[in-house]
Enzyme design. Structure first.
Site, PDB file in Angstrom:
ATOM      1  N   LYS A 156       0.816  -1.201   0.000  1.00  0.00           N
ATOM      2  CA  LYS A 156       0.000   0.000   0.000  1.00  0.00           C
ATOM      3  C   LYS A 156       0.854   1.258   0.000  1.00  0.00           C
ATOM      4  O   LYS A 156       0.351   2.348  -0.273  1.00  0.00           O
ATOM      5  CB  LYS A 156      -0.868   0.019   1.279  1.00  0.00           C
ATOM      6  CG  LYS A 156      -1.804  -1.130   1.414  1.00  0.00           C
ATOM      7  CD  LYS A 156      -2.409  -1.120   2.829  1.00  0.00           C
ATOM      8  CE  LYS A 156      -2.707  -2.538   3.224  1.00  0.00           C
ATOM      9  NZ  LYS A 156      -2.966  -2.689   4.655  1.00  0.00           N
ATOM     10  N   GLY A 157       2.131   1.105   0.322  1.00  0.00           N
ATOM     11  CA  GLY A 157       3.006   2.260   0.549  1.00  0.00           C
ATOM     12  C   GLY A 157       3.093   3.252  -0.593  1.00  0.00           C
ATOM     13  O   GLY A 157       3.366   4.426  -0.376  1.00  0.00           O
ATOM     14  N   ASP A 169       7.322   2.814  -2.566  1.00  0.00           N
ATOM     15  CA  ASP A 169       7.587   3.860  -1.585  1.00  0.00           C
ATOM     16  C   ASP A 169       9.070   3.901  -1.216  1.00  0.00           C
ATOM     17  O   ASP A 169       9.681   4.954  -1.180  1.00  0.00           O
ATOM     18  CB  ASP A 169       6.715   3.672  -0.330  1.00  0.00           C
ATOM     19  CG  ASP A 169       6.779   2.259   0.260  1.00  0.00           C
ATOM     20  OD1 ASP A 169       7.477   1.377  -0.297  1.00  0.00           O
ATOM     21  OD2 ASP A 169       6.121   2.012   1.289  1.00  0.00           O
ATOM     22  N   ASP A 216      14.538  -0.903   0.014  1.00  0.00           N
ATOM     23  CA  ASP A 216      15.301  -1.166   1.232  1.00  0.00           C
ATOM     24  C   ASP A 216      16.250  -2.342   0.967  1.00  0.00           C
ATOM     25  O   ASP A 216      17.273  -2.177   0.318  1.00  0.00           O
ATOM     26  CB  ASP A 216      14.289  -1.438   2.353  1.00  0.00           C
ATOM     27  CG  ASP A 216      14.915  -1.614   3.728  1.00  0.00           C
ATOM     28  OD1 ASP A 216      15.985  -1.057   3.963  1.00  0.00           O
ATOM     29  OD2 ASP A 216      14.317  -2.313   4.565  1.00  0.00           O
ATOM     30  N   LYS A 270      17.135   3.357   0.227  1.00  0.00           N
ATOM     31  CA  LYS A 270      17.930   3.173   1.445  1.00  0.00           C
ATOM     32  C   LYS A 270      19.035   2.168   1.110  1.00  0.00           C
ATOM     33  O   LYS A 270      18.956   0.990   1.453  1.00  0.00           O
ATOM     34  CB  LYS A 270      16.998   2.614   2.533  1.00  0.00           C
ATOM     35  CG  LYS A 270      17.432   2.884   3.966  1.00  0.00           C
ATOM     36  CD  LYS A 270      16.645   2.036   4.952  1.00  0.00           C
ATOM     37  CE  LYS A 270      15.444   2.723   5.538  1.00  0.00           C
ATOM     38  NZ  LYS A 270      14.738   1.862   6.532  1.00  0.00           N
ATOM     39  N   PHE A 285      14.309   3.969  10.418  1.00  0.00           N
ATOM     40  CA  PHE A 285      12.949   3.612  10.028  1.00  0.00           C
ATOM     41  C   PHE A 285      12.123   4.877   9.855  1.00  0.00           C
ATOM     42  O   PHE A 285      11.946   5.648  10.781  1.00  0.00           O
ATOM     43  CB  PHE A 285      12.303   2.664  11.035  1.00  0.00           C
ATOM     44  CG  PHE A 285      11.143   1.944  10.423  1.00  0.00           C
ATOM     45  CD1 PHE A 285      11.361   0.856   9.589  1.00  0.00           C
ATOM     46  CD2 PHE A 285       9.846   2.377  10.629  1.00  0.00           C
ATOM     47  CE1 PHE A 285      10.294   0.206   8.968  1.00  0.00           C
ATOM     48  CE2 PHE A 285       8.768   1.719  10.018  1.00  0.00           C
ATOM     49  CZ  PHE A 285       9.004   0.640   9.195  1.00  0.00           C
ATOM     50  N   VAL A 286      11.628   5.082   8.630  1.00  0.00           N
ATOM     51  CA  VAL A 286      10.884   6.302   8.328  1.00  0.00           C
ATOM     52  C   VAL A 286       9.413   5.996   8.036  1.00  0.00           C
ATOM     53  O   VAL A 286       9.069   4.910   7.577  1.00  0.00           O
ATOM     54  CB  VAL A 286      11.510   7.054   7.131  1.00  0.00           C
ATOM     55  CG1 VAL A 286      12.891   7.579   7.484  1.00  0.00           C
ATOM     56  CG2 VAL A 286      11.587   6.173   5.886  1.00  0.00           C
ATOM     57  N   ARG A 324       0.648   6.463   7.651  1.00  0.00           N
ATOM     58  CA  ARG A 324       0.660   6.638   6.195  1.00  0.00           C
ATOM     59  C   ARG A 324       0.150   8.014   5.792  1.00  0.00           C
ATOM     60  O   ARG A 324       0.501   8.528   4.737  1.00  0.00           O
ATOM     61  CB  ARG A 324      -0.227   5.578   5.517  1.00  0.00           C
ATOM     62  CG  ARG A 324       0.290   4.146   5.644  1.00  0.00           C
ATOM     63  CD  ARG A 324      -0.466   3.244   4.682  1.00  0.00           C
ATOM     64  NE  ARG A 324      -0.335   1.822   4.996  1.00  0.00           N
ATOM     65  CZ  ARG A 324       0.669   1.042   4.592  1.00  0.00           C
ATOM     66  NH1 ARG A 324       1.638   1.539   3.871  1.00  0.00           N
ATOM     67  NH2 ARG A 324       0.702  -0.240   4.914  1.00  0.00           N
TER      68      ARG A 324
HETATM   69  P1  IMP Z   1      12.537  -4.488   0.707  1.00  0.00           P
HETATM   70  O1  IMP Z   1      12.079  -5.776   0.108  1.00  0.00           O
HETATM   71  O2  IMP Z   1      13.361  -4.698   1.939  1.00  0.00           O
HETATM   72  O3  IMP Z   1      13.211  -3.544  -0.276  1.00  0.00           O
HETATM   73  O4  IMP Z   1      11.254  -3.839   1.300  1.00  0.00           O
HETATM   74  C1  IMP Z   1      10.581  -2.828   0.758  1.00  0.00           C
HETATM   75  C2  IMP Z   1       9.335  -2.576   1.586  1.00  0.00           C
HETATM   76  O5  IMP Z   1       9.624  -2.588   2.975  1.00  0.00           O
HETATM   77  C3  IMP Z   1       8.822  -1.196   1.298  1.00  0.00           C
HETATM   78  O6  IMP Z   1       7.913  -1.199   0.235  1.00  0.00           O
HETATM   79  C4  IMP Z   1       8.183  -0.815   2.614  1.00  0.00           C
HETATM   80  O7  IMP Z   1       6.848  -1.260   2.645  1.00  0.00           O
HETATM   81  C5  IMP Z   1       8.969  -1.547   3.663  1.00  0.00           C
HETATM   82  N1  IMP Z   1       9.974  -0.665   4.311  1.00  0.00           N
HETATM   83  C6  IMP Z   1      11.320  -0.742   4.210  1.00  0.00           C
HETATM   84  N2  IMP Z   1      11.935   0.205   4.925  1.00  0.00           N
HETATM   85  C7  IMP Z   1      10.952   0.938   5.487  1.00  0.00           C
HETATM   86  C8  IMP Z   1      10.937   2.117   6.340  1.00  0.00           C
HETATM   87  O8  IMP Z   1      11.954   2.715   6.722  1.00  0.00           O
HETATM   88  N3  IMP Z   1       9.699   2.556   6.693  1.00  0.00           N
HETATM   89  C9  IMP Z   1       8.538   1.969   6.286  1.00  0.00           C
HETATM   90  N4  IMP Z   1       8.505   0.887   5.495  1.00  0.00           N
HETATM   91  C10 IMP Z   1       9.696   0.376   5.101  1.00  0.00           C
HETATM   92 MG    MG Z   2       5.745  -1.096   0.387  1.00  0.00          MG
END
Ligand code: IMP
Ligand code: MG
Length: 182
Positions: A46-47, A103, A106, A134, A155-156, A168
């Protein structure tokens, strides 16, 4: 429980004006890059929802959109590595110019899984547009084609990003107080 969401925010990292300026700039860049094409924006729920709504309104070429939903996080603050599709595409994407909208990039595990999955459906092209990058936490070999900001390993929340489904609706990006999630 905090009375307003602001009480849970350690510091505002990116304010509304900064975000608006960058999103406008990115919309203009995508409009230029996709001149004569019709990009298909694919938001990862949903981000993405706030960013995608603002981004698309700054794109001047005709475009299409859809959403997918994946789950990987539960209510923690770091990825489990397992990605599950909970809402799939609602149409055939063969031959389309996809722009995946996220969004935050990470660990990269979500997008690495998703791009492989989408490639197997023969789109003409796939690019990634993320509001935040990130890079310190990357575990998969994946880079955004478009991003608005690089953020530190904190964490943001806000502007679509949540912690346990909250925050959100903050209009800015803030760093969450560690005591909120510890
Ligand atoms: P990844 O698979 O680790 O790249 O995860 C990406 C997803 O993790 C993003 O779409 C977010 O929903 C969540 N996420 C990663 N870091 C943060 C953060 O700092 N705040 C909020 N959600 C995060
Ligand atoms: Mg997301």
């Amino acid at each position: 429980m905090a009375e307003t969401m602001r009480d849970d925010i350690l510091r505002v990292l990116l304010d509304e004006q900064q975000i608006r300026a960058k999103v406008e700039e990115l919309g203009a860049r995508i409009s230029e890059d996709y001149r004569g094409k019709k990009p298909f924006f694919l938001g990862v729920l949903k981000g993405c929802f706030v960013f995608m709504a603002d981004l698309m309104r700054n794109v001047t070429v005709p475009c299409m959109m859809d959403f997918m939903a994946v789950s990987s996080y539960g209510s923690g603050t770091s990825t489990t590595g397992a990605v599950r599709i909970t809402k799939d595409l609602s149409r055939n994407i063969e031959g389309l110019d996809l722009i995946i909208v996220e969004d935050i990039l990470d660990s990269g595990l979500t997008l690495s899984y998703l791009t492989k999955y989408l490639s197997s459906r023969s789109p003409a092209s796939i690019r990634i547009a993320t509001l935040l990058d990130k890079p310190e936490r990357r575990r998969a070999d994946i880079h955004p084609d478009y991003f608005c900001f690089t953020v530190p390993d904190e964490f943001v929340v806000g502007y679509g990003l949540d912690f346990a489904e909250k925050y959100r609706n903050l209009p800015y990006i803030g760093i969450l107080k560690p005591e909120v999630y510890q």
